[in-house]
Motif scaffolding. Structure first.
Motif, PDB file in Angstrom:
ATOM      1  N   THR A 145       0.816  -1.213   0.000  1.00 46.76           N
ATOM      2  CA  THR A 145       0.000   0.000   0.000  1.00 46.76           C
ATOM      3  C   THR A 145       0.853   1.268   0.000  1.00 46.76           C
ATOM      4  N   ALA A 170      -3.606  -0.241  -5.272  1.00 45.56           N
ATOM      5  CA  ALA A 170      -5.058  -0.242  -5.073  1.00 45.56           C
ATOM      6  C   ALA A 170      -5.549  -1.613  -4.618  1.00 45.56           C
ATOM      7  N   GLN A 173      -4.550  -2.004  -1.026  1.00 49.42           N
ATOM      8  CA  GLN A 173      -5.419  -1.160  -0.212  1.00 49.42           C
ATOM      9  C   GLN A 173      -6.790  -1.809  -0.033  1.00 49.42           C
TER      10      GLN A 173
END
Length: 198
Positions: A145, A170, A173
């Protein structure tokens, strides 16, 4: 007189922020001494909140994120000793919520193309290996991340992931957010919700 309380609140938040930065700097100096000379206070300012968590809380987050990443493999575990170690590491409520989640391939909020980890499962004779496997996998996701640079390099040394993951930030995350939601007893994916247009 009304302005007094907001100022006190702001000063408290500033002190808490400075304490978190100092805690993070100390952690990285101790666990990644070769990487910290390249770090600046500006880089530390960009660090996510979880990186400054106290050690037990950070370790728990790593295991939770690792479990979300490894969920397809964990669902196939039938060894009682290994499952007990999973419950001990994560807590029964988190494990139950995780195993009731839809499979990653059917869930648009998580990347379907991630490898089906763990590639090598821990020995059922060593329950501590289960917790360490989850922690290491979670560390790899958490590092994913972070943007490339000095902070990511130092965090990688400090968290000691199982391996470097080649995944978009992404995706990492999304795994982190799912783990946090499960830990809070939330459900991010609600396909039966009438107001859900996704």
């Amino acid at each position: 007189m009304r302005d007094h309380h907001p100022h006190l609140h702001d000063r408290r938040r500033l002190r808490e922020h400075q304490a978190a930065l100092a805690r993070l700097a100390l952690r990285l100096m101790r666990s990644a001494p070769r990487a910290t000379p390249q770090l600046s206070w500006q880089a530390l300012e960009t660090a996510p909140e979880w990186l400054a968590h106290p050690e037990p809380e950070l370790r728990q987050l790593q295991m939770q994120v690792g479990a979300v990443f490894c969920a397809p493999a964990l669902r196939r575990w039938i060894c009682r000793t290994r499952v007990q170690a999973l419950l001990q590491a994560l807590g029964p409520s988190f494990v139950q919520a995780l195993l009731q989640e839809p499979d990653r391939a059917r869930d648009a909020s998580l990347p379907a193309e991630l490898p089906d980890w763990p590639l090598s499962e821990p020995s059922p004779q060593d329950p501590a290996a289960v917790a360490e496997l989850l922690r290491s996998c979670g560390a790899a996701v958490l590092i994913g991340t972070l943007p490339h640079g000095a902070l990511r390099h130092a965090a990688s040394q400090a968290l000691a992931p199982l391996a470097e993951l080649m995944m978009p930030a992404a995706h990492a995350q999304a795994l982190l957010q799912r783990a946090q939601a499960l830990a809070q007893g939330l459900t991010l994916s609600m396909p039966d919700s009438p107001g859900d247009s996704r």
